[in-house]
Structure formats: C-alpha cells, structure tokens
Design an enzyme around this catalytic site. Structure first.
Site, mmCIF file in Angstrom:
data_model
loop_
_atom_site.group_PDB
_atom_site.id
_atom_site.type_symbol
_atom_site.label_atom_id
_atom_site.label_comp_id
_atom_site.label_asym_id
_atom_site.label_seq_id
_atom_site.Cartn_x
_atom_site.Cartn_y
_atom_site.Cartn_z
ATOM 1 N N CYS A 137 43.815 1.491 -6.921
ATOM 2 C CA CYS A 137 43.009 0.578 -7.611
ATOM 3 C C CYS A 137 42.669 -0.608 -7.477
ATOM 4 C CB CYS A 137 43.029 1.394 -9.266
ATOM 5 S SG CYS A 137 44.645 0.088 -9.942
ATOM 6 N N GLN A 164 39.418 4.680 -13.595
ATOM 7 C CA GLN A 164 39.447 4.315 -12.646
ATOM 8 C C GLN A 164 39.947 6.004 -11.654
ATOM 9 O OE1 GLN A 164 40.275 1.319 -10.710
ATOM 10 N NE2 GLN A 164 40.365 2.942 -8.975
ATOM 11 N N HIS A 189 43.959 4.109 -17.466
ATOM 12 C CA HIS A 189 43.208 3.925 -17.072
ATOM 13 C C HIS A 189 42.585 5.463 -16.433
ATOM 14 C CE1 HIS A 189 40.446 0.815 -15.159
ATOM 15 N NE2 HIS A 189 41.140 0.190 -14.296
ATOM 16 N N ARG A 231 38.970 -3.640 -22.437
ATOM 17 C CA ARG A 231 40.528 -3.606 -21.581
ATOM 18 C C ARG A 231 41.290 -4.462 -22.809
ATOM 19 N NH1 ARG A 231 41.137 -4.672 -15.295
ATOM 20 N NH2 ARG A 231 40.697 -3.179 -15.434
ATOM 21 N N ASP A 263 49.840 1.547 -6.697
ATOM 22 C CA ASP A 263 49.623 0.401 -7.708
ATOM 23 C C ASP A 263 50.577 -0.974 -7.299
ATOM 24 O OD1 ASP A 263 47.878 -1.285 -9.364
ATOM 25 O OD2 ASP A 263 48.949 0.269 -10.546
ATOM 26 N N ARG A 274 33.991 2.939 -8.421
ATOM 27 C CA ARG A 274 33.499 2.191 -9.854
ATOM 28 C C ARG A 274 32.382 2.351 -11.133
ATOM 29 N NH1 ARG A 274 38.058 0.038 -11.724
ATOM 30 N NH2 ARG A 274 37.126 0.079 -14.222
HETATM 31 N N1 NVA Z 1 48.183 -1.009 -13.546
HETATM 32 C C1 NVA Z 1 47.715 -2.401 -13.184
HETATM 33 C C2 NVA Z 1 46.341 -1.665 -13.029
HETATM 34 C C3 NVA Z 1 45.186 -2.959 -12.288
HETATM 35 C C4 NVA Z 1 44.018 -1.980 -12.360
HETATM 36 C C5 NVA Z 1 47.911 -3.469 -14.501
HETATM 37 O O1 NVA Z 1 48.082 -2.411 -14.832
HETATM 38 O O2 NVA Z 1 47.954 -4.516 -14.214
HETATM 39 N N1 CP Z 2 40.739 -0.925 -10.661
HETATM 40 C C1 CP Z 2 40.195 -1.823 -12.048
HETATM 41 O O1 CP Z 2 40.698 -2.139 -12.774
HETATM 42 O O2 CP Z 2 40.273 -3.262 -10.774
HETATM 43 P P1 CP Z 2 40.197 -4.944 -11.962
HETATM 44 O O3 CP Z 2 41.517 -5.311 -12.917
HETATM 45 O O4 CP Z 2 39.494 -5.759 -11.261
HETATM 46 O O5 CP Z 2 38.651 -4.188 -13.148
#
Ligand code: NVA
Ligand code: CP
Length: 298
Positions: A257, A132, A129, A102, A217, A285
């Site tokens: 998500c 997800q 992502h 990540r 989101d 997940r």
């Molecule tokens: N679009 C959000 C998704 C988090 C799971 C982000 O990148 O923070």
């Molecule tokens: N949806 C998702 O990826 O959640 P987290 O940021 O908690 O891992």
C-alpha cells in the site's frame, strides 16, 4: 445513508461495480474527458495521522469531479482540542456532503456515522483500510483479471491492512495465506469472522507457495514507532525478497500500500522489479475513490 467504514459494508456486487466504474473513470480521465458530477459538493477530510496518497487522491479526485475537498488536520480543528466526537459529527456533517476520516480509533469513525447526517468514509483506522483494498482489487483486475479463486499471501504484520485483506478474501472469493511472526497475528475477532477464507502461518515461505499475489506492509504502523527496533527483530524472517517471491507462481504479482521501507518488509529488487504493481496500485487510489464518491453521493 450509505457509508464506507468496513469493506463489507458493501456487497460483492456493489464493490465490483465500483471497481469496474473506476476502470472506466481512469480511461476517461486519461482521455481528457471532463466529469463534473460532484459540482458544488464538498468533502471534509479529517486527519489525525500523516498521509500522502490518501490526501492527494481524495483532494484531486474531488477537484476532478467538479467538487471541493477540505483538509482538516486534528491539530487545527477543535476535535483535536477535545471537542466531543458527537458534537463534531453533527456540526461538520451539517455543512458538507461527505466526510473522509483518517482517525486512529475505528470506534470514533463509527460514532461519526451514528451522529452525522452524511456518508462517512474510513480512510484508515487502527482496524482497517477499505479504500486501499478498492485500489488493490482494481489493480489486480487490470493486470491479471478476476481474483476469484486465486491465492494471495499476506506477509508480515497482522495489522489494519491485513484485516482488510481478510474482508476482501470473503468479498472477492480468494484464499488468503497470512504469515506473521508469533504474537503479531491479526485480531482474533477478524480470525473468527473470516476463518473460512484464511490460513494462518508463522512461516513466510510456506504462505507464499504457489500464490498469485504477494502483499506486505510496514512492520511498524503509524503510532507504533516506539516498537520499531523490537519489530525489526521479530520480523527479520518476513522480508519479501526474490527468494520468497520464487516460491509463488512465476507470474505472481507483488503489492504494497506504501509508504515502503526497502530493506525491511520488502527488498528493493522486488518492489522495484517486474512483478511489482505498486505504482499503479497507488495511482488507482485516485480512480477507485472517485468511483466510491460517485456511489456514495449519487
Ligand atoms: N499499516 C500502515 C498502513 C499505512 C497506509 C499504517 O497503519 O501505518
Ligand atoms: N497507502 C496509503 O494509505 O498511503 P498514505 O498513508 O500516504 O495515505
């Protein structure tokens, strides 16, 4: 070498196999069956952003499959102090069986794949992502059946999740209506590549008309916290509330998500209401990624 950096790294057939196996793994897990297929395998998990679902699901998933997961925050490893990505990839991949990342920069994930010698999993980048979407497509299948030929509305920011829904529209054969405020459309590279599968709107109501699934989101993703106030203004007509949901099919589902901000991108009555699948989506997940790990490591 198999990687999972973009959803379309895998064919529709393989994606479907992973999802179908995830549904079986979920049943086996709930029945208390032990599956230690990944005994003695180690997954390195590199994070430069926060996470609840991704960290817990990968870590618990590896433990359930008899393996081990290492949580590596960039605040603790030398990567965060400037050790080159290439050097980190060579070293870490020489010691583990797969690496989950990540990391903000999608390019950094590609660099890891280029120089490492184990499967690399994108667990959220600035671009996409894919993990997800495995869970989302699994959840839709469990509750509603095949998503092929269905219509999905993406409401809000043209962000990493939106890009991955665009890839999913092609891979799984649905139409994606994307409603964003002007200036917050998805990246043009994605629009060009997936244009046969998407329709762009600047009106959330129009995008939701008669769809089978509504997805949203956060308005400000991780790293965009400084734009929160500006975004709240720009997105004020893009909240998924009961009025918006009433334009979709009566049995339409809602997904997010998570983490969610009630009162911003979604009204509490929707996310906590009957059409919402968010808790199964989050739990899945775990099952979807266990299935992904089995695919990449066997
Ligand atoms: N679009 C959000 C998704 C988090 C799971 C982000 O990148 O923070
Ligand atoms: N949806 C998702 O990826 O959640 P987290 O940021 O908690 O891992």
């Amino acid at each position: 070498m198999k990687h999972f950096i973009n959803l379309d790294d895998l064919s529709e057939q393989v994606l479907t196999q992973i999802i179908d196996r995830a549904i079986v793994l979920k049943k086996q897990h709930k029945a208390g069956e032990i599956n230690e297929t990944l005994k003695n395998k180690t997954l390195a998990m590199i994070f430069d952003k926060s996470s609840t679902r991704t960290r817990v699901s990968f870590e618990a998933g590896m433990a359930q499959l008899g393996g081990h997961a290492l949580f590596l925050s960039d605040r603790d490893i030398q990567l965060g102090r400037g050790e080159p990505i290439k050097d980190s990839a060579i070293v870490i991949s020489s010691m583990v069986d797969a690496i989950m990342m990540r990391i903000s920069s999608h390019e950094a994930i590609n660099t890891f794949a280029l120089h490492g010698c184990v499967p690399i999993i994108n667990a959220l980048s600035d671009e996409s992502h894919p993990c997800q979407l495995l869970a989302d497509m699994m959840t839709y299948k469990e509750h509603k059946g095949s998503i092929k030929g269905r219509a999905v509305a993406w409401i809000g920011d043209g962000n990493n999740m939106c890009h991955t829904y665009m890839q999913a529209a092609k891979a799984f054969g649905f139409t994606l209506n994307i409603a964003t405020p002007k200036g917050y459309e998805p990246n043009q590279k994605f629009v060009d590549r997936y244009k046969a599968h998407i329709k762009l709107f600047n009106d959330a109501k129009q995008a939701c008309e008669n769809v089978d699934l509504v997805v949203t989101d956060v308005w400000a993703s991780m790293g965009q916290e400084a734009e929160q106030i500006k975004r709240e203004l720009a997105f004020k007509d893009f909240q998924v509330d009961e009025t918006l949901m009433s334009g979709a099919k009566t049995d339409a589902a809602f997904m997010h998500c998570l983490p969610a901000h009630r009162g911003e991108e979604v009204a509490a009555e929707v996310i906590d209401g009957k059409q919402s699948l968010v808790w199964d989506e989050a739990e899945n997940r775990l099952h979807a990624q266990k299935s992904l790990l089995l695919h990449l490591l066997s």
